[in-house]
Write an enzyme that holds these catalytic residues in place. Structure first.
Site, PDB file in Angstrom:
ATOM      1  N   HIS A  65     -13.953  10.331  18.045  1.00  0.00           N
ATOM      2  CA  HIS A  65     -14.430  11.701  17.809  1.00  0.00           C
ATOM      3  C   HIS A  65     -13.638  12.419  16.708  1.00  0.00           C
ATOM      4  CE1 HIS A  65     -16.497  15.209  20.132  1.00  0.00           C
ATOM      5  NE2 HIS A  65     -16.366  15.528  18.862  1.00  0.00           N
ATOM      6  N   TYR A  69     -18.432  16.813  25.517  1.00  0.00           N
ATOM      7  CA  TYR A  69     -19.535  17.754  25.765  1.00  0.00           C
ATOM      8  C   TYR A  69     -19.904  17.838  27.248  1.00  0.00           C
ATOM      9  CZ  TYR A  69     -20.338  16.858  20.730  1.00  0.00           C
ATOM     10  OH  TYR A  69     -20.202  16.684  19.373  1.00  0.00           O
TER      11      TYR A  69
END
Ligand SMILES: NC(=O)c1ccc[n+]([C@@H]2O[C@H](COP(=O)([O-])OP(=O)(O)OC[C@H]3O[C@@H](n4cnc5c(N)ncnc54)[C@H](OP(=O)(O)O)[C@@H]3O)[C@@H](O)[C@H]2O)c1
Length: 285
Positions: free
Chosen positions: A119, A56
């Site tokens: 992730h 991000y």
């Protein structure tokens, strides 16, 4: 189910009874120059759980907002639960560990993060093992409190469990249109907490007549209905918003309760993989 409040937490497996706030705040696609303001608004609203990731590119801004809020309110860093994630292993274990340590350094909250997740399972069996071992090393260094996974399907989770390992958390896409029941059941069986990403489906079902009807009945909006469904399923929803009014309304979930009929209607909306709005790698090799 005991009465939920904005302060409710779940106790995570292992790792000495770590408490994770039941409502999280997501920052995916929050541009770095906006993240700090949004996280500050979230903390002022009462969220105590922030979900970031290396991908991000806003880890430093999350850490900055948490530090500033702690200083301003004389709160302890321990009052906020901060998660980040790594996608791929590097060439060597040492390089992977360096990447994990770099996230902790960027977030800069007393030298540790609360939770670090793999992730996605997309690096294959050897890559997943490599990442898991690196996370365990990071934990042994005291730079992360608890470790877990994201987007893991039954096969990936089974692999870890068979190796005698249990992640504290599996973060997956979860909402009425994508309920992922097999992996949810497996996580529940092993006491693995389910974090729900895309809990308001990025607004894609904002005009669903059943959701609007339920919202009208409880005098709330459609997004609050979806978030309340997530809470009542026992998930940890992670709504994202950079809009202050939405950040507040997404946390205003404790003055109403969905009844059995509401839950049945929402439970009936599952479309399996077709209902997912994010690329969903739970079935990858
Ligand atoms: N592990 C993974 O692979 C993975 C994948 C996806 C997401 N996540 C995590 O889960 C979090 C949430 O998922 P997401 O951000 O993809 O989707 P989401 O939370 O379902 O939806 C976010 C979108 O909905 C809008 N929104 C928020 N509250 C609203 C409201 N009350 N009314 C109308 N629109 C509203 C936001 O716009 P504004 O910001 O403009 O208000 C944003 O465009 C992420 O931020 C991330 O932390 C993890």
């Amino acid at each position: 189910m005991s009465k939920l409040t904005l302060q409710s937490t779940y106790t995570l497996l292992g790792d000495a009874g770590v408490e994770m706030p039941v409502l999280g705040f997501g920052v995916y696609k929050s541009p770095a120059d906006v993240t700090e303001r949004s996280v500050t608004t979230a903390l002022k609203t009462g969220y105590r759980h922030i979900d970031s990731a290396q991908y991000y590119e806003n880890e430093a801004e999350v850490g900055h907002a948490v530090r500033a809020w702690c200083a301003e309110t004389h709160s302890s860093r321990r009052d906020v639960f901060v998660t980040t994630k790594i996608i791929f292993p590097s060439e060597t274990p040492e390089e992977t560990l360096a990447s994990l340590r770099e996230s902790v350094r960027k977030i800069n909250l007393d030298g540790y993060v609360d939770c670090f997740l793999i992730h996605t399972p997309t690096s294959g069996p050897a890559g997943r093992k490599h990442l898991w071992e690196a996370l365990k090393t990071l934990r042994s260094e005291g730079k992360v409190v608890t470790i877990g996974v994201s987007n893991f399907g039954v096969k990936h989770l089974g692999e870890l469990i068979d190796a005698g390992e249990t992640p504290a958390v599996n973060q997956i896409e979860l909402h009425p249109w994508c309920q992922q029941r097999p992996i949810v059941e497996l996580c529940k069986k092993h006491g693995i907490v389910l974090q729900a990403y895309c809990p308001i489906v990025r607004g894609e079902h904002a005009d669903d007549p059943d959701v609007l009807e339920i919202a009208k009945k409880h005098k709330v909006d459609w997004s609050q209905v979806l978030l309340r469904w997530s809470l009542q399923k026992g998930f940890v929803p992670l709504p994202k918003s950079d809009t202050p009014k939405r950040i507040e309304s997404n946390a205003d979930l404790y003055g109403f309760e969905l009844d059995e009929e509401d839950m049945k209607i929402l439970d009936g909306k599952d479309q399996g993989a077709k209902g997912a709005v994010a690329p969903n790698p739970v079935d990858c090799e």
